[in-house]
Write a protein that holds these residues in place. Structure first.
Motif, PDB file in Angstrom:
ATOM      1  N   TRP A  40       0.839  -1.203   0.000  1.00  0.00           N
ATOM      2  CA  TRP A  40       0.000   0.000   0.000  1.00  0.00           C
ATOM      3  C   TRP A  40       0.878   1.259   0.000  1.00  0.00           C
ATOM      4  O   TRP A  40       0.638   2.193  -0.756  1.00  0.00           O
ATOM      5  CB  TRP A  40      -0.923  -0.014   1.219  1.00  0.00           C
ATOM      6  N   HIS A  41       1.914   1.249   0.831  1.00  0.00           N
ATOM      7  CA  HIS A  41       2.816   2.399   0.906  1.00  0.00           C
ATOM      8  C   HIS A  41       3.540   2.602  -0.428  1.00  0.00           C
ATOM      9  O   HIS A  41       3.635   3.726  -0.932  1.00  0.00           O
ATOM     10  CB  HIS A  41       3.823   2.212   2.042  1.00  0.00           C
ATOM     11  N   GLN A  42       4.048   1.519  -1.007  1.00  0.00           N
ATOM     12  CA  GLN A  42       4.740   1.605  -2.295  1.00  0.00           C
ATOM     13  C   GLN A  42       3.800   2.131  -3.373  1.00  0.00           C
ATOM     14  O   GLN A  42       4.174   2.994  -4.170  1.00  0.00           O
ATOM     15  CB  GLN A  42       5.289   0.236  -2.697  1.00  0.00           C
ATOM     16  N   ALA A  43       2.582   1.619  -3.387  1.00  0.00           N
ATOM     17  CA  ALA A  43       1.606   2.069  -4.379  1.00  0.00           C
ATOM     18  C   ALA A  43       1.305   3.560  -4.213  1.00  0.00           C
ATOM     19  O   ALA A  43       1.256   4.301  -5.198  1.00  0.00           O
ATOM     20  CB  ALA A  43       0.325   1.249  -4.260  1.00  0.00           C
ATOM     21  N   GLY A  44       1.127   4.004  -2.981  1.00  0.00           N
ATOM     22  CA  GLY A  44       0.855   5.416  -2.726  1.00  0.00           C
ATOM     23  C   GLY A  44       2.000   6.300  -3.180  1.00  0.00           C
ATOM     24  O   GLY A  44       1.785   7.362  -3.771  1.00  0.00           O
ATOM     25  N   THR A  45       3.224   5.862  -2.915  1.00  0.00           N
ATOM     26  CA  THR A  45       4.401   6.617  -3.338  1.00  0.00           C
ATOM     27  C   THR A  45       4.457   6.723  -4.857  1.00  0.00           C
ATOM     28  O   THR A  45       4.727   7.792  -5.417  1.00  0.00           O
ATOM     29  CB  THR A  45       5.681   5.953  -2.792  1.00  0.00           C
ATOM     30  N   GLU A  46       4.189   5.610  -5.544  1.00  0.00           N
ATOM     31  CA  GLU A  46       4.209   5.615  -7.013  1.00  0.00           C
ATOM     32  C   GLU A  46       3.122   6.525  -7.582  1.00  0.00           C
ATOM     33  O   GLU A  46       3.381   7.322  -8.489  1.00  0.00           O
ATOM     34  CB  GLU A  46       4.027   4.194  -7.548  1.00  0.00           C
ATOM     35  N   ILE A  47       1.912   6.417  -7.057  1.00  0.00           N
ATOM     36  CA  ILE A  47       0.791   7.237  -7.545  1.00  0.00           C
ATOM     37  C   ILE A  47       1.068   8.721  -7.304  1.00  0.00           C
ATOM     38  O   ILE A  47       0.874   9.553  -8.195  1.00  0.00           O
ATOM     39  CB  ILE A  47      -0.530   6.813  -6.859  1.00  0.00           C
ATOM     40  N   ASP A  48       1.548   9.055  -6.111  1.00  0.00           N
ATOM     41  CA  ASP A  48       1.850  10.449  -5.806  1.00  0.00           C
ATOM     42  C   ASP A  48       2.961  10.985  -6.709  1.00  0.00           C
ATOM     43  O   ASP A  48       2.905  12.130  -7.158  1.00  0.00           O
ATOM     44  CB  ASP A  48       2.239  10.617  -4.342  1.00  0.00           C
ATOM     45  N   GLY A  49       3.950  10.158  -6.991  1.00  0.00           N
ATOM     46  CA  GLY A  49       5.030  10.553  -7.892  1.00  0.00           C
ATOM     47  C   GLY A  49       4.524  10.817  -9.300  1.00  0.00           C
ATOM     48  O   GLY A  49       4.920  11.784  -9.946  1.00  0.00           O
ATOM     49  N   GLU A  50       3.634   9.954  -9.769  1.00  0.00           N
ATOM     50  CA  GLU A  50       3.059  10.150 -11.104  1.00  0.00           C
ATOM     51  C   GLU A  50       2.244  11.430 -11.154  1.00  0.00           C
ATOM     52  O   GLU A  50       2.329  12.193 -12.120  1.00  0.00           O
ATOM     53  CB  GLU A  50       2.175   8.957 -11.471  1.00  0.00           C
ATOM     54  N   ASP A  51       1.455  11.671 -10.121  1.00  0.00           N
ATOM     55  CA  ASP A  51       0.624  12.880 -10.086  1.00  0.00           C
ATOM     56  C   ASP A  51       1.488  14.143 -10.038  1.00  0.00           C
ATOM     57  O   ASP A  51       1.179  15.137 -10.693  1.00  0.00           O
ATOM     58  CB  ASP A  51      -0.331  12.843  -8.897  1.00  0.00           C
ATOM     59  N   ALA A  52       2.568  14.096  -9.263  1.00  0.00           N
ATOM     60  CA  ALA A  52       3.455  15.250  -9.142  1.00  0.00           C
ATOM     61  C   ALA A  52       4.176  15.545 -10.453  1.00  0.00           C
ATOM     62  O   ALA A  52       4.405  16.701 -10.800  1.00  0.00           O
ATOM     63  CB  ALA A  52       4.471  15.030  -8.027  1.00  0.00           C
ATOM     64  N   ASP A  53       4.526  14.484 -11.169  1.00  0.00           N
ATOM     65  CA  ASP A  53       5.231  14.636 -12.437  1.00  0.00           C
ATOM     66  C   ASP A  53       4.291  14.929 -13.594  1.00  0.00           C
ATOM     67  O   ASP A  53       4.735  15.259 -14.685  1.00  0.00           O
ATOM     68  CB  ASP A  53       6.019  13.376 -12.779  1.00  0.00           C
ATOM     69  N   GLY A  54       2.993  14.757 -13.357  1.00  0.00           N
ATOM     70  CA  GLY A  54       2.034  14.916 -14.440  1.00  0.00           C
ATOM     71  C   GLY A  54       2.103  13.774 -15.424  1.00  0.00           C
ATOM     72  O   GLY A  54       1.656  13.892 -16.556  1.00  0.00           O
ATOM     73  N   ALA A  55       2.665  12.667 -14.980  1.00  0.00           N
ATOM     74  CA  ALA A  55       2.841  11.506 -15.851  1.00  0.00           C
ATOM     75  C   ALA A  55       1.509  10.813 -16.068  1.00  0.00           C
ATOM     76  O   ALA A  55       0.635  10.821 -15.219  1.00  0.00           O
ATOM     77  CB  ALA A  55       3.828  10.521 -15.231  1.00  0.00           C
ATOM     78  N   VAL A  56       1.395  10.209 -17.209  1.00  0.00           N
ATOM     79  CA  VAL A  56       0.238   9.391 -17.525  1.00  0.00           C
ATOM     80  C   VAL A  56       0.653   7.948 -17.278  1.00  0.00           C
ATOM     81  O   VAL A  56       1.611   7.470 -17.894  1.00  0.00           O
ATOM     82  CB  VAL A  56      -0.208   9.585 -18.994  1.00  0.00           C
ATOM     83  N   PRO A  57      -0.029   7.223 -16.391  1.00  0.00           N
ATOM     84  CA  PRO A  57       0.363   5.848 -16.099  1.00  0.00           C
ATOM     85  C   PRO A  57       0.352   4.964 -17.338  1.00  0.00           C
ATOM     86  O   PRO A  57      -0.461   5.133 -18.237  1.00  0.00           O
ATOM     87  CB  PRO A  57      -0.713   5.373 -15.108  1.00  0.00           C
ATOM     88  N   ASP A  58       1.271   4.050 -17.376  1.00  0.00           N
ATOM     89  CA  ASP A  58       1.362   3.037 -18.426  1.00  0.00           C
ATOM     90  C   ASP A  58       1.700   3.589 -19.801  1.00  0.00           C
ATOM     91  O   ASP A  58       1.452   2.952 -20.806  1.00  0.00           O
ATOM     92  CB  ASP A  58       0.083   2.209 -18.508  1.00  0.00           C
ATOM     93  N   GLU A  59       2.227   4.795 -19.886  1.00  0.00           N
ATOM     94  CA  GLU A  59       2.676   5.308 -21.171  1.00  0.00           C
ATOM     95  C   GLU A  59       4.185   5.388 -21.156  1.00  0.00           C
ATOM     96  O   GLU A  59       4.767   5.979 -20.255  1.00  0.00           O
ATOM     97  CB  GLU A  59       2.091   6.702 -21.442  1.00  0.00           C
ATOM     98  N   PRO A  60       4.824   4.779 -22.134  1.00  0.00           N
ATOM     99  CA  PRO A  60       6.288   4.840 -22.158  1.00  0.00           C
ATOM    100  C   PRO A  60       6.768   6.255 -22.455  1.00  0.00           C
ATOM    101  O   PRO A  60       6.089   7.030 -23.131  1.00  0.00           O
ATOM    102  CB  PRO A  60       6.652   3.895 -23.305  1.00  0.00           C
ATOM    103  N   ASN A  61       7.926   6.592 -21.924  1.00  0.00           N
ATOM    104  CA  ASN A  61       8.542   7.867 -22.242  1.00  0.00           C
ATOM    105  C   ASN A  61       9.280   7.698 -23.563  1.00  0.00           C
ATOM    106  O   ASN A  61      10.258   6.971 -23.645  1.00  0.00           O
ATOM    107  CB  ASN A  61       9.527   8.287 -21.147  1.00  0.00           C
ATOM    108  N   VAL A  62       8.795   8.347 -24.566  1.00  0.00           N
ATOM    109  CA  VAL A  62       9.382   8.223 -25.900  1.00  0.00           C
ATOM    110  C   VAL A  62       9.880   9.577 -26.322  1.00  0.00           C
ATOM    111  O   VAL A  62       9.133  10.555 -26.358  1.00  0.00           O
ATOM    112  CB  VAL A  62       8.324   7.717 -26.917  1.00  0.00           C
TER     113      VAL A  62
END
Length: 66
Positions: A40-62
């Motif tokens: 749960w903690h790892q998932a929260g950290t990942e989700i918060d990181g994605e939100d902070a970066d404005g990243a779209v989950p599951d999209e490769p950085n190309v």
């Protein structure tokens, strides 16, 4: 269950996203029991990181040439 105006709550809440991600981590790590808090903690950290970066989950950085 909707709010006072009959609207449904957002389908993609932070908690729902963390729950889904924690489950994915649990599966990826062999469905080992007893690590739910860590997942749960790892998932929260990942989700918060994605939100902070404005990243779209599951999209490769190309990188694209201009």
């Amino acid at each position: 269950m909707g709010d006072a105006f009959g609207r449904d709550p957002p389908a993609d809440t932070r908690t729902d996203r963390i729950r889904t991600r924690a489950y994915e981590i649990w599966e990826r790590e062999g469905r080992r029991h007893g690590s739910h808090e860590q997942h749960w903690h790892q998932a929260g950290t990942e989700i918060d990181g994605e939100d902070a970066d404005g990243a779209v989950p599951d999209e490769p950085n190309v990188e694209r040439d201009s």
